[in-house]
Design a protein around this motif. Structure first.
Motif, mmCIF file in Angstrom:
data_model
loop_
_atom_site.group_PDB
_atom_site.id
_atom_site.type_symbol
_atom_site.label_atom_id
_atom_site.label_comp_id
_atom_site.label_asym_id
_atom_site.label_seq_id
_atom_site.Cartn_x
_atom_site.Cartn_y
_atom_site.Cartn_z
ATOM 1 N N PRO A 78 11.317 -4.024 4.429
ATOM 2 C CA PRO A 78 10.604 -4.396 3.201
ATOM 3 C C PRO A 78 9.317 -3.613 2.982
ATOM 4 C CG PRO A 78 11.419 -6.356 4.285
ATOM 5 C CD PRO A 78 11.684 -5.223 5.227
ATOM 6 N N ALA A 79 8.804 -2.956 4.038
ATOM 7 C CA ALA A 79 7.547 -2.221 3.915
ATOM 8 C C ALA A 79 7.700 -0.713 4.031
ATOM 9 C CB ALA A 79 6.545 -2.705 4.967
ATOM 10 N N VAL A 80 8.889 -0.211 4.406
ATOM 11 C CA VAL A 80 9.079 1.222 4.654
ATOM 12 C C VAL A 80 10.178 1.760 3.747
ATOM 13 C CG1 VAL A 80 9.668 2.987 6.346
ATOM 14 C CG2 VAL A 80 8.315 0.996 7.040
ATOM 15 N N ILE A 81 9.849 2.839 3.011
ATOM 16 C CA ILE A 81 10.795 3.458 2.094
ATOM 17 C C ILE A 81 10.892 4.946 2.404
ATOM 18 C CG2 ILE A 81 11.355 3.945 -0.315
ATOM 19 C CD1 ILE A 81 9.624 1.538 -1.080
ATOM 20 N N LEU A 82 12.116 5.442 2.473
ATOM 21 C CA LEU A 82 12.370 6.865 2.643
ATOM 22 C C LEU A 82 13.004 7.411 1.372
ATOM 23 C CD1 LEU A 82 13.893 7.067 6.251
ATOM 24 C CD2 LEU A 82 11.634 7.872 5.529
ATOM 25 N N THR A 83 12.566 8.599 0.937
ATOM 26 C CA THR A 83 13.143 9.218 -0.249
ATOM 27 C C THR A 83 13.415 10.694 0.024
ATOM 28 O OG1 THR A 83 11.059 9.948 -1.287
ATOM 29 C CG2 THR A 83 11.766 7.678 -1.695
ATOM 30 N N GLY A 84 14.361 11.243 -0.694
ATOM 31 C CA GLY A 84 14.665 12.662 -0.617
ATOM 32 C C GLY A 84 15.177 13.159 -1.954
ATOM 33 N N ALA A 85 14.945 14.442 -2.250
ATOM 34 C CA ALA A 85 15.380 14.996 -3.526
ATOM 35 C C ALA A 85 15.618 16.495 -3.397
ATOM 36 C CB ALA A 85 14.338 14.735 -4.610
ATOM 37 N N TYR A 86 16.478 16.998 -4.278
ATOM 38 C CA TYR A 86 16.758 18.433 -4.338
ATOM 39 C C TYR A 86 16.937 18.831 -5.793
ATOM 40 C CZ TYR A 86 19.323 22.828 -4.287
ATOM 41 O OH TYR A 86 19.719 24.124 -4.524
ATOM 42 N N ASP A 87 16.407 20.017 -6.156
ATOM 43 C CA ASP A 87 16.600 20.548 -7.501
ATOM 44 C C ASP A 87 16.875 22.041 -7.428
ATOM 45 O OD1 ASP A 87 16.462 20.562 -10.466
ATOM 46 O OD2 ASP A 87 14.711 21.828 -10.099
ATOM 47 N N PHE A 88 17.869 22.483 -8.196
ATOM 48 C CA PHE A 88 18.140 23.909 -8.353
ATOM 49 C C PHE A 88 17.934 24.261 -9.811
ATOM 50 C CE2 PHE A 88 21.262 27.380 -9.259
ATOM 51 C CZ PHE A 88 20.586 28.374 -8.566
ATOM 52 N N ASN A 98 12.456 18.020 -1.419
ATOM 53 C CA ASN A 98 11.387 17.029 -1.336
ATOM 54 C C ASN A 98 11.783 15.892 -0.405
ATOM 55 O OD1 ASN A 98 11.541 18.021 -4.405
ATOM 56 N ND2 ASN A 98 9.388 17.709 -3.870
ATOM 57 N N ALA A 99 10.811 15.376 0.327
ATOM 58 C CA ALA A 99 11.026 14.188 1.161
ATOM 59 C C ALA A 99 9.726 13.408 1.216
ATOM 60 C CB ALA A 99 11.467 14.573 2.572
ATOM 61 N N ALA A 100 9.820 12.079 1.272
ATOM 62 C CA ALA A 100 8.626 11.239 1.312
ATOM 63 C C ALA A 100 8.873 10.005 2.167
ATOM 64 C CB ALA A 100 8.210 10.821 -0.095
ATOM 65 N N LEU A 101 7.810 9.551 2.789
ATOM 66 C CA LEU A 101 7.804 8.302 3.559
ATOM 67 C C LEU A 101 6.712 7.417 2.993
ATOM 68 C CD1 LEU A 101 8.524 6.481 5.992
ATOM 69 C CD2 LEU A 101 6.851 7.793 7.327
ATOM 70 N N HIS A 102 7.090 6.216 2.533
ATOM 71 C CA HIS A 102 6.136 5.258 1.973
ATOM 72 C C HIS A 102 5.984 4.074 2.922
ATOM 73 C CE1 HIS A 102 6.176 6.891 -2.245
ATOM 74 N NE2 HIS A 102 7.340 7.371 -1.808
ATOM 75 N N TYR A 103 4.752 3.621 3.069
ATOM 76 C CA TYR A 103 4.506 2.382 3.802
ATOM 77 C C TYR A 103 3.709 1.464 2.883
ATOM 78 C CZ TYR A 103 3.230 -1.006 7.356
ATOM 79 O OH TYR A 103 3.082 -2.177 8.072
ATOM 80 N N LEU A 104 4.290 0.325 2.539
ATOM 81 C CA LEU A 104 3.680 -0.597 1.591
ATOM 82 C C LEU A 104 2.769 -1.568 2.335
ATOM 83 C CD1 LEU A 104 6.832 -1.398 -0.587
ATOM 84 C CD2 LEU A 104 5.214 0.506 -0.796
ATOM 85 N N LEU A 105 1.475 -1.406 2.135
ATOM 86 C CA LEU A 105 0.517 -2.323 2.734
ATOM 87 C C LEU A 105 0.551 -3.676 2.034
ATOM 88 C CD1 LEU A 105 -2.527 0.082 3.201
ATOM 89 C CD2 LEU A 105 -0.850 -0.622 4.921
ATOM 90 N N SER A 106 0.922 -3.651 0.756
ATOM 91 C CA SER A 106 1.057 -4.866 -0.050
ATOM 92 C C SER A 106 1.918 -4.514 -1.248
ATOM 93 C CB SER A 106 -0.319 -5.375 -0.496
ATOM 94 O OG SER A 106 -0.877 -4.505 -1.467
ATOM 95 N N LYS A 107 2.076 -5.457 -2.160
ATOM 96 C CA LYS A 107 2.840 -5.185 -3.377
ATOM 97 C C LYS A 107 2.118 -4.196 -4.284
ATOM 98 C CE LYS A 107 5.315 -9.604 -3.582
ATOM 99 N NZ LYS A 107 5.583 -10.821 -4.392
ATOM 100 N N ARG A 108 0.814 -4.018 -4.053
ATOM 101 C CA ARG A 108 0.043 -3.156 -4.937
ATOM 102 C C ARG A 108 -0.530 -1.918 -4.267
ATOM 103 N NH1 ARG A 108 -4.305 -6.443 -8.180
ATOM 104 N NH2 ARG A 108 -4.980 -7.012 -6.084
ATOM 105 N N THR A 109 -0.414 -1.787 -2.960
ATOM 106 C CA THR A 109 -1.017 -0.662 -2.253
ATOM 107 C C THR A 109 0.005 0.036 -1.377
ATOM 108 O OG1 THR A 109 -3.162 -1.793 -2.233
ATOM 109 C CG2 THR A 109 -2.891 0.067 -0.736
ATOM 110 N N ASP A 110 0.084 1.350 -1.545
ATOM 111 C CA ASP A 110 1.090 2.163 -0.873
ATOM 112 C C ASP A 110 0.402 3.367 -0.227
ATOM 113 O OD1 ASP A 110 3.248 3.772 -0.160
ATOM 114 O OD2 ASP A 110 3.714 4.352 -2.228
ATOM 115 N N ILE A 111 0.630 3.595 1.069
ATOM 116 C CA ILE A 111 0.206 4.836 1.691
ATOM 117 C C ILE A 111 1.463 5.648 1.960
ATOM 118 C CG2 ILE A 111 -1.921 3.949 2.679
ATOM 119 C CD1 ILE A 111 -0.504 3.652 5.350
ATOM 120 N N TYR A 112 1.368 6.971 1.822
ATOM 121 C CA TYR A 112 2.581 7.768 1.879
ATOM 122 C C TYR A 112 2.308 9.161 2.437
ATOM 123 C CZ TYR A 112 0.700 9.767 -2.459
ATOM 124 O OH TYR A 112 -0.111 10.376 -3.382
ATOM 125 N N CYS A 113 3.392 9.787 2.888
ATOM 126 C CA CYS A 113 3.399 11.185 3.310
ATOM 127 C C CYS A 113 4.493 11.877 2.507
ATOM 128 C CB CYS A 113 3.656 11.298 4.808
ATOM 129 S SG CYS A 113 3.816 12.996 5.400
#
Length: 409
Positions: free
Chosen positions: A323-333, A351-366
């Motif tokens: 519920p607090a960790v989201i992984l995403t990936g994308a590609y475009d040509f 593209n790739a990203a890692l999200h960590y949700l501290l709350s419903k309103r605050t997100d830290i990400y790489c």
């Protein structure tokens, strides 16, 4: 005089009594996004005035989401009708400056009426490509932000450009089906079409599946679309410099187009836990060398004529690990831009990203983005990697690593 006096006395009372009956509200909302970036290659000028590629460290706003402060108002008029407005400004948290070219309410500014069958709005608004395809793109649904934009947002999926003086109608949902159309008045005396913009789109949603399509046609885009902000120029290239440290080598050389057109389709399948999507766009810069674009030595320094056409093919995936960790990936040509004997350009973007949700309103990400370019770009040089909101590379490759924080209120 007696009639005027009577109106002055009675009308305020009528308005006051109407206000007492109607239900109305005004909501203040916003997003703040800020982060630190490592950029492997960025164009720079050395002591000998030669362009070189150097490592760059920066902070920047509006990457994962657009920094904004907005006001949204609704008044219930009864029988399913409502009056509404939205005023939304963009800002750079690092400097405090306005974004959108120094325009105060540069993100959105409109007023309108909502009825049981749909909503009619007038003002500065998003076009149908943004309304229907951005929700099915890596920038939004894929959780990748502006770094996932296709070729410096060549198709406007990441809503880099807004539309001024627009009237738009969007229907309510009929069994999952929604349609919308928009027209922007050019306002040029003696010409109905000059600087005008129109778009339309549709979407259909059924359970976990959603599909959408949209069309956008812009006349005199360097003035009406790319140059619709307060600090835009009526003579220069509003897509950025094409020499020295460049602004937009992907399509900055095509600012002299008489028309700009986007045809796009997309689809997504998924749940709150997992989703996958894909989209396609065809972009056309028509009739290059148009004198109405501005000073041709600036808007068309390479003397192009004819049409430059691009095609973008993209896919993305989003996975909720916990519920607090989201992984995403994308590609475009992205490929295209062949014109007047110039070879096309090709861009592979990962593209790739890692999200960590501290709350419903605050997100830290790489967030990480890597681009590989080849061919010849719009400035007649060997294609260089270029990512939206980042200084272009001086080579075919560019890698960005960003650590950021985003807060909604």
């Amino acid at each position: 005089m007696k009639t005027s006096a009577l109106l002055i006395a009675v009308v305020p009372g009528l308005l006051a009594s109407t206000g007492a009956i109607a239900q109305s509200s005004v909501t203040l909302y916003g997003i703040i996004d800020q982060g630190v970036n490592y950029i492997s290659n960025a164009q720079s000028i050395d002591a000998s005035a030669h362009r070189v590629s150097r490592t760059q460290y920066t902070t920047s706003s509006t990457v994962m989401a657009g920094n904004q402060l907005g006001f949204r108002g609704v008044e219930d008029l009864g029988q399913g009708y409502k009056a509404l407005f939205t005023l939304e400004t963009g800002f750079d948290i690092g400097t405090g400056k306005f974004q959108e070219g120094g325009t105060f309410f540069g993100r959105q500014a409109f007023v309108g009426l909502s009825a049981p069958f749909g909503t009619l709005t007038l003002g500065r608004q998003y076009d149908s490509v943004v309304d229907f395809l951005r929700p099915l793109s890596a920038a939004a649904a894929g959780g990748g932000g502006t770094f996932t934009a296709h070729g410096n947002d060549i198709d406007n999926f990441a809503d880099t450009y807004r539309t001024n003086n627009a009237i738009k109608f969007t229907s309510t949902s009929y069994h999952g089906f929604v349609v919308s159309g928009m027209y922007s008045f050019g306002g040029v005396a003696g010409s109905v079409s000059r600087n005008s913009i129109y778009s339309f789109g549709a979407s259909f949603a059924n359970g976990p599946a959603k599909v959408a399509a949209a069309y956008l046609k812009v006349r005199d885009p360097n003035q009406s679309f790319f140059g619709d902000n307060q600090l835009s120029s009526t003579t220069a290239n509003n897509l950025g410099a094409t020499t020295g440290v460049q602004g937009n080598p992907v399509y900055g050389g095509f600012a002299s187009a008489s028309t700009y057109q986007v045809v796009a389709v997309g689809g997504q399948y998924g749940t709150s836990m997992f989703s996958v999507g894909a989209n396609y766009s065809n972009i056309r810069f028509g009739s290059l060398g148009d004198p109405a674009s501005g000073t041709l030595s600036l808007t068309n320094p390479f003397g192009y004529s004819g049409n430059a056409v691009f095609n973008s093919y993209a896919a993305y995936v989003r996975y909720l690990v916990t519920p607090a960790v989201i992984l995403t990936g994308a590609y475009d040509f992205l490929t295209g831009g062949a014109i007047d004997g110039k070879a096309p350009a090709h861009y592979n973007q990962f593209n790739a990203a890692l999200h960590y949700l501290l709350s419903k309103r605050t997100d830290i990400y790489c967030l990480g983005t890597y681009v590989i370019a080849s061919g010849t770009d719009s400035t007649r040089q060997s294609s260089v990697a270029s990512i939206l909101t980042v200084t272009p590379s001086d080579s075919a490759r560019q890698f960005i690593l960003r650590f950021g924080i985003m807060h909604f209120f």
